[in-house]
Design a protein around this motif. Structure first.
Motif, PDB file in Angstrom:
ATOM      1  N   SER A 188       0.816  -1.222   0.000  1.00  0.00           N
ATOM      2  CA  SER A 188       0.000   0.000   0.000  1.00  0.00           C
ATOM      3  C   SER A 188       0.852   1.275   0.000  1.00  0.00           C
ATOM      4  CB  SER A 188      -0.900   0.009   1.235  1.00  0.00           C
ATOM      5  OG  SER A 188      -1.607   1.222   1.265  1.00  0.00           O
ATOM      6  N   PRO A 189       0.586   2.182  -0.944  1.00  0.00           N
ATOM      7  CA  PRO A 189       1.310   3.466  -0.942  1.00  0.00           C
ATOM      8  C   PRO A 189       1.045   4.281   0.322  1.00  0.00           C
ATOM      9  CG  PRO A 189       0.041   3.184  -2.979  1.00  0.00           C
ATOM     10  CD  PRO A 189      -0.373   2.085  -2.054  1.00  0.00           C
ATOM     11  N   VAL A 190      -0.021   3.957   1.039  1.00  0.00           N
ATOM     12  CA  VAL A 190      -0.329   4.675   2.279  1.00  0.00           C
ATOM     13  C   VAL A 190       0.775   4.446   3.324  1.00  0.00           C
ATOM     14  CG1 VAL A 190      -1.932   4.626   4.240  1.00  0.00           C
ATOM     15  CG2 VAL A 190      -2.812   4.611   1.909  1.00  0.00           C
ATOM     16  N   ALA A 191       1.347   3.250   3.312  1.00  0.00           N
ATOM     17  CA  ALA A 191       2.349   2.906   4.333  1.00  0.00           C
ATOM     18  C   ALA A 191       3.750   2.797   3.755  1.00  0.00           C
ATOM     19  CB  ALA A 191       1.979   1.563   4.982  1.00  0.00           C
ATOM     20  N   ASN A 192       3.841   2.642   2.439  1.00  0.00           N
ATOM     21  CA  ASN A 192       5.132   2.389   1.792  1.00  0.00           C
ATOM     22  C   ASN A 192       5.554   3.616   0.989  1.00  0.00           C
ATOM     23  OD1 ASN A 192       7.283   1.573   0.224  1.00  0.00           O
ATOM     24  ND2 ASN A 192       6.350  -0.365  -0.433  1.00  0.00           N
ATOM     25  N   VAL A 230      -5.459 -11.148   0.736  1.00  0.00           N
ATOM     26  CA  VAL A 230      -5.072  -9.816   0.262  1.00  0.00           C
ATOM     27  C   VAL A 230      -6.191  -8.810   0.518  1.00  0.00           C
ATOM     28  CG1 VAL A 230      -3.579 -10.723  -1.566  1.00  0.00           C
ATOM     29  CG2 VAL A 230      -5.986 -10.245  -2.072  1.00  0.00           C
ATOM     30  N   ASN A 231      -5.794  -7.550   0.462  1.00  0.00           N
ATOM     31  CA  ASN A 231      -6.778  -6.466   0.448  1.00  0.00           C
ATOM     32  C   ASN A 231      -7.156  -6.203  -0.993  1.00  0.00           C
ATOM     33  OD1 ASN A 231      -6.826  -5.948   3.154  1.00  0.00           O
ATOM     34  ND2 ASN A 231      -5.925  -3.902   3.020  1.00  0.00           N
ATOM     35  N   GLY A 232      -8.435  -6.376  -1.329  1.00  0.00           N
ATOM     36  CA  GLY A 232      -8.872  -5.950  -2.662  1.00  0.00           C
ATOM     37  C   GLY A 232      -8.813  -4.438  -2.784  1.00  0.00           C
ATOM     38  N   THR A 233      -9.040  -3.746  -1.674  1.00  0.00           N
ATOM     39  CA  THR A 233      -8.963  -2.281  -1.634  1.00  0.00           C
ATOM     40  C   THR A 233      -8.641  -1.857  -0.207  1.00  0.00           C
ATOM     41  OG1 THR A 233     -10.258  -0.235  -1.766  1.00  0.00           O
ATOM     42  CG2 THR A 233     -11.513  -2.230  -1.453  1.00  0.00           C
ATOM     43  N   ASP A 234      -7.983  -0.679  -0.099  1.00  0.00           N
ATOM     44  CA  ASP A 234      -7.717  -0.097   1.228  1.00  0.00           C
ATOM     45  C   ASP A 234      -8.849   0.830   1.660  1.00  0.00           C
ATOM     46  OD1 ASP A 234      -5.236  -1.260   1.749  1.00  0.00           O
ATOM     47  OD2 ASP A 234      -4.107   0.380   0.830  1.00  0.00           O
ATOM     48  N   TRP A 235      -9.810   1.059   0.794  1.00  0.00           N
ATOM     49  CA  TRP A 235     -10.929   1.984   1.078  1.00  0.00           C
ATOM     50  C   TRP A 235     -10.423   3.394   1.378  1.00  0.00           C
ATOM     51  CZ3 TRP A 235     -15.075  -0.279  -0.617  1.00  0.00           C
ATOM     52  CH2 TRP A 235     -15.361  -1.610  -0.322  1.00  0.00           C
ATOM     53  N   ILE A 236      -9.355   3.805   0.701  1.00  0.00           N
ATOM     54  CA  ILE A 236      -8.848   5.160   0.936  1.00  0.00           C
ATOM     55  C   ILE A 236      -8.187   5.653  -0.342  1.00  0.00           C
ATOM     56  CG2 ILE A 236      -6.662   4.293   1.921  1.00  0.00           C
ATOM     57  CD1 ILE A 236      -6.577   6.722   3.703  1.00  0.00           C
ATOM     58  N   ASP A 237      -8.398   6.947  -0.641  1.00  0.00           N
ATOM     59  CA  ASP A 237      -7.726   7.514  -1.815  1.00  0.00           C
ATOM     60  C   ASP A 237      -6.223   7.359  -1.650  1.00  0.00           C
ATOM     61  OD1 ASP A 237     -10.079   8.250  -2.915  1.00  0.00           O
ATOM     62  OD2 ASP A 237      -9.996  10.337  -2.224  1.00  0.00           O
ATOM     63  N   VAL A 262     -10.071 -12.842  -0.352  1.00  0.00           N
ATOM     64  CA  VAL A 262     -10.156 -11.406  -0.661  1.00  0.00           C
ATOM     65  C   VAL A 262     -10.870 -10.661   0.467  1.00  0.00           C
ATOM     66  CG1 VAL A 262     -10.915  -9.686  -2.310  1.00  0.00           C
ATOM     67  CG2 VAL A 262     -10.145 -11.925  -3.125  1.00  0.00           C
ATOM     68  N   SER A 263     -10.073  -9.862   1.175  1.00  0.00           N
ATOM     69  CA  SER A 263     -10.601  -9.025   2.238  1.00  0.00           C
ATOM     70  C   SER A 263     -10.278  -7.574   1.900  1.00  0.00           C
ATOM     71  CB  SER A 263      -9.990  -9.473   3.574  1.00  0.00           C
ATOM     72  OG  SER A 263     -10.663  -8.892   4.654  1.00  0.00           O
ATOM     73  N   SER A 264     -10.305  -6.690   2.882  1.00  0.00           N
ATOM     74  CA  SER A 264     -10.062  -5.271   2.577  1.00  0.00           C
ATOM     75  C   SER A 264      -9.798  -4.499   3.858  1.00  0.00           C
ATOM     76  CB  SER A 264     -11.274  -4.674   1.851  1.00  0.00           C
ATOM     77  OG  SER A 264     -12.393  -4.653   2.717  1.00  0.00           O
ATOM     78  N   GLY A 265      -9.190  -3.318   3.694  1.00  0.00           N
ATOM     79  CA  GLY A 265      -9.063  -2.374   4.809  1.00  0.00           C
ATOM     80  C   GLY A 265      -7.933  -2.686   5.770  1.00  0.00           C
ATOM     81  N   GLY A 266      -7.747  -1.764   6.726  1.00  0.00           N
ATOM     82  CA  GLY A 266      -6.786  -1.980   7.804  1.00  0.00           C
ATOM     83  C   GLY A 266      -5.451  -1.286   7.616  1.00  0.00           C
ATOM     84  N   ASN A 267      -5.248  -0.642   6.451  1.00  0.00           N
ATOM     85  CA  ASN A 267      -3.969   0.032   6.258  1.00  0.00           C
ATOM     86  C   ASN A 267      -3.962   1.450   6.810  1.00  0.00           C
ATOM     87  OD1 ASN A 267      -1.471  -0.992   5.245  1.00  0.00           O
ATOM     88  ND2 ASN A 267      -2.555  -1.692   3.422  1.00  0.00           N
ATOM     89  N   SER A 268      -5.147   2.021   7.014  1.00  0.00           N
ATOM     90  CA  SER A 268      -5.186   3.405   7.481  1.00  0.00           C
ATOM     91  C   SER A 268      -6.413   3.636   8.340  1.00  0.00           C
ATOM     92  CB  SER A 268      -5.246   4.358   6.282  1.00  0.00           C
ATOM     93  OG  SER A 268      -5.568   5.665   6.728  1.00  0.00           O
ATOM     94  N   ARG A 269      -6.221   4.416   9.380  1.00  0.00           N
ATOM     95  CA  ARG A 269      -7.385   4.764  10.214  1.00  0.00           C
ATOM     96  C   ARG A 269      -8.280   5.793   9.523  1.00  0.00           C
ATOM     97  NH1 ARG A 269      -7.712   3.111  15.283  1.00  0.00           N
ATOM     98  NH2 ARG A 269      -8.750   5.000  15.986  1.00  0.00           N
TER      99      ARG A 269
END
Ligand SMILES: Cc1cc2nc3c(=O)[nH]c(=O)nc-3n(C[C@H](O)[C@H](O)[C@H](O)COP(=O)(O)O)c2cc1C
Length: 382
Positions: A188-192, A230-237, A262-269
């Protein structure tokens, strides 16, 4: 014939049906070791009727534990304890058994029952590691940015735990690459925000995941199944998108991965979760299956046998994972089979509780809309 109870072959692993109990951390381990709770919990799930039970997120190194209560599979004592436990459970369980191998990355060292707060160092907490020195939230210390030598060490930890999982006797490994834990945070670019070969482009962000996939596949017997969650999406721009996940799925498939959960979320509050309604993540599993051709496991608010059967029958996913509904009703799959008109083997000691042998069955598990005939309790009577 239902689709849910039609068997499936994952790689070379045959499952008797498509109901999966997915990994669910119990936070009851000490030093990564299982305790009698795990015997009881997994013993019960082993006779749940599910074709596959995947044991909880199990750390590949001590600092990869979400909490001090996580299972581990990084030393001989843990390997021996899991081997004994699995052998005991298999005495009666006809399910196939998987284990989720995990590294919590920057979300490690969290309080067990007061997540998401970190454990202070004086209580055994540690500074976690991550792709970049970006804290998951303002409650957390910034993780130590991993050097390339540390990345190689963690790839080797996954590989070592995979070898141990083989010796324990598991049929399947699921690598945890979702929910913002270590591999997910690299993706995820949010954390990396790395500027080396492990950050920036999708190709670079996938590098760590693909190295783990190839190394684990090489260390894991070819007749045993390998999956990734995996996360199909992080649900965040700016986070992982479905389009990127499809590219990841294709690359993992080429690396020898048999299915994606296939799950999702959890990379950002700051994530913007959709309403958590029945089947809210199924369309993501469907998009990944259609876009990459890999087998998928759908998860998230799959509650009802008809709903689960329809997901498989319509081809939207190959397997369905039933998490909280199985904790609520540990015989979920046995009941689902009967609701769908299937014959399913009961544990011998429970033979007097099936729909055919027990007149009470249809009263406590009425078909939808049926009149149960049960009388309401009379006030004041015992
Ligand atoms: C108690 C509990 C522990 C969980 N632990 C894990 C875990 O170890 N690994 C993982 O990938 N997901 C974990 N999850 C997420 C579940 O596997 C599942 O994806 C989630 O609960 C949504 O499915 P459900 O609506 O059927 O419960 C956990 C969920 C629960 C309720």
């Amino acid at each position: 014939m239902s689709s849910l109870f039609n068997g499936i072959v994952l790689g070379e692993l045959s499952l008797q049906n498509r109901v999966v109990v997915p990994p669910m951390c119990q936070y009851m381990a000490t030093d990564g070791l299982p305790c009698p709770w795990h015997d009881m919990h997994y013993g019960g799930l082993g006779i749940s009727g599910a074709g596959l039970v995947i044991m909880e997120g199990t750390a590949v190194e001590a600092i990869g534990r979400i909490s001090l209560g996580d299972l581990g599979l990084y030393n001989d004592e843990q390997e021996a304890a899991l081997k004994q436990m699995l052998a005991r459970i298999r005495t009666y369980s006809t399910a196939k058994w998987g284990i989720q191998l995990a590294h919590a990355g920057r979300k490690a060292s969290s309080q067990v029952f007061d997540a998401p707060y970190p454990v202070p160092p004086e209580e055994g907490g540690w500074i976690p590691i991550g792709p970049s020195a970006i804290a998951h939230s303002d409650r957390w210390p910034a993780p130590t940015e991993m050097s390339q030598a540390e990345i190689a060490r963690v790839v080797e930890s996954f590989t070592d735990s995979a070898r141990r999982a083989g010796r324990v006797g598991f049929d399947l490994i699921e690598v945890h690459a979702a929910h913002g834990y270590l591999i997910s945070s690299f993706l995820s670019p949010v954390a990396n925000r790395r500027t080396d070969d492990y950050g920036g482009s999708l190709e670079n962000r996938m590098r760590f995941a693909l190295q783990v996939a190839s190394a684990v596949r090489a260390a894991w017997p070819s007749h045993k199944a390998l999956g990734f969650r995996v996360n199909g999406t992080d649900w965040i721009d700016g986070g992982i998108t479905i389009v990127e996940s499809i590219k990841l799925a294709k690359a993992l498939r080429l690396a020898g991965v048999d299915y994606l959960a296939v799950s999702s979320g959890g990379n950002s509050r700051q994530q913007k979760l959709p309403p958590v309604v029945p089947g809210y993540q199924v369309h993501i599993a469907q998009a990944i299956k259609e876009g990459s051709g890999i087998a998928t496991m759908a998860v998230g608010m799959i509650l009802d046998p008809k709903q689960a059967d329809e997901i498989v029958a319509s081809g939207r996913a190959d397997l369905v994972a039933i998490a909280r509904a199985t904790l609520d009703d540990p015989r979920w799959a046995l009941h689902a089979a009967q609701a769908l008109g299937e014959e399913i083997a009961y544990p011998r000691s429970y033979w007097r509780t099936t729909g055919k042998t027990w007149p009470g069955y249809k009263l406590v598990h009425p078909p939808p809309g049926a009149e149960t005939g049960m009388q309401p309790a009379q006030p004041g009577r015992r």
